[in-house]
Design an enzyme around this catalytic site. Structure first.
Site, PDB file in Angstrom:
ATOM      1  N   SER A 108     -51.970 -36.356  14.397  1.00 27.47           N
ATOM      2  CA  SER A 108     -50.686 -35.706  14.683  1.00 27.47           C
ATOM      3  C   SER A 108     -50.130 -36.190  16.013  1.00 27.47           C
ATOM      4  CB  SER A 108     -50.859 -34.183  14.729  1.00 27.47           C
ATOM      5  OG  SER A 108     -49.667 -33.548  15.134  1.00 27.47           O
ATOM      6  N   LYS A 127     -56.822 -32.463  15.853  1.00 25.43           N
ATOM      7  CA  LYS A 127     -56.118 -33.716  15.585  1.00 25.43           C
ATOM      8  C   LYS A 127     -56.457 -34.787  16.629  1.00 25.43           C
ATOM      9  CE  LYS A 127     -55.345 -32.722  12.242  1.00 25.43           C
ATOM     10  NZ  LYS A 127     -55.371 -33.367  10.896  1.00 25.43           N
ATOM     11  N   TYR A 166     -55.541 -26.406  16.663  1.00 24.99           N
ATOM     12  CA  TYR A 166     -55.076 -27.425  15.725  1.00 24.99           C
ATOM     13  C   TYR A 166     -54.877 -28.756  16.448  1.00 24.99           C
ATOM     14  CZ  TYR A 166     -52.129 -29.994  12.477  1.00 24.99           C
ATOM     15  OH  TYR A 166     -51.614 -30.969  11.647  1.00 24.99           O
TER      16      TYR A 166
END
Length: 333
Positions: free
Chosen positions: A168, A209, A205
């Protein structure tokens, strides 16, 4: 590389490049996390390229069947197979890898897209925090266990096999906490219930990533140059998806829901547009294969990674989590 908020907005408002295409006849493609969102849309693109086999791997068999029917209906491709795997369960991951060794044959393209985002601490049956296990640990475990099939396919092909790990662009704004950067066991610290207070879970999160990118770069550093396998990380951009559904489902997160809805309305790409980055990672950049190895793809091109990844601290953390990962896998096998 640093990335400003303005640069992020410009990227999201820029024209999305058309989807990359290739001749996949005779090839086997595996997409993990394919029942919704960018994984489903990427699977449709692969189906239109007519591989010999397209395997979509999902946690839910029922949802997987719906995705399978949608792919077949929209693409008229009948070579799609549904396999199940639960990344929140290491036993399921190893069982999937064992099955693939027996039934999967050579593997030309692996896309690891499955991911989860949660607002609170939730442990798996294996004792790990769920986001960390699903997004990083199990994703890396399955990727490593499938390397023999990827290498075998690459040796028989004119082009190296591809392993695509979905990372990401959020990592451009992430700097891990000092306690994590200096820890000799950062994964265990991050996964502990004591650390997973709401304040720390806000960045979980993003941390997962970051570890995805670490994995790709560490693997590329350790593969011999002659190994017919290219591992690449991609960022699909900010897209409409079900990734943030946990926030929408909780009435207590009303302010967050409003903020997310506004951000999506102003900036988000469609899931299909985001899926084009996964497809590029899988079949694009063949004229620049050496640079694709360990590369980071954004908007259909290789881009420089975040400054922290390139820093001495980043290199040290990358080596630390790689060592833990490979040690854990040796214990499991």
């Amino acid at each position: 590389m640093k990335k400003s908020t303005l640069a992020y907005v410009i990227d999201q408002w820029s024209v999305v490049l058309s989807v990359e295409t290739a001749d996949l006849s005779g090839k086997t493609v595996l997409v993990v996390g394919a029942n919704v969102g960018i994984g489903l849309e990427a699977s449709k693109h692969f189906a239109r390229m007519r591989p010999a086999r397209l395997i979509i791997a999902c946690r839910s068999e029922a949802k997987g069947k719906v995705a399978l029917a949608e792919i077949e209906q929209e693409t008229r491709y009948n070579g799609c197979e549904l396999w199940t795997v639960d990344l929140a369960n290491f036993a399921s991951v190893t069982a999937f890898a064992d099955r693939f060794e027996k039934e999967g044959g050579d593997l030309h393209i692996l896309v690891m897209n499955a991911a989860i985002a949660l607002p609170h601490y939730q442990p798996t049956a294996d004792g790990w925090e769920t986001i960390l296990q699903v997004n990083y640990l199990a994703t890396s475990l399955l990727s490593l266990l499938l390397i023999p099939q990827l290498v075998a396919a690459g040796r028989k092909s004119s082009t190296p096999s591809r392993m695509v790990i979905v990372s990401s662009g959020v990592l451009y704004w992430l700097t891990p906490a000092k306690e994590i950067k200096t820890s000799s066991k950062p994964l265990e610290t991050l996964s502990s219930e004591e650390w997973c207070i709401p304040e720390h879970m806000q960045s979980r999160y993003q941390e997962s990533k970051l570890f995805n990118l670490f994995f790709v770069r560490a693997l590329a550093n350790r593969l011999q140059s002659v190994t017919p396998l290219t591992a690449v990380a991609v960022t699909p951009g900010f897209c409409y998806s079900q990734l943030r559904r946990a926030w929408y489902e909780k009435p207590t997160f009303s302010f967050v829901k409003i903020a997310l809805a506004i951000q999506e309305r102003l900036l988000a790409w469609t899931a299909e547009q985001g899926s084009r980055q996964l497809v590029f990672g899988a079949v694009g950049g063949r004229d620049d294969e050496e640079n694709m190895k360990g590369g980071f793809v954004s908007r259909g091109r290789l881009v420089e990674v975040a400054d922290f990844v390139l820093s001495d601290e980043g290199h040290e953390m990358q080596d630390t989590v790689w060592t833990f990962l490979t040690f854990s896998i040796r214990k499991r096998r």
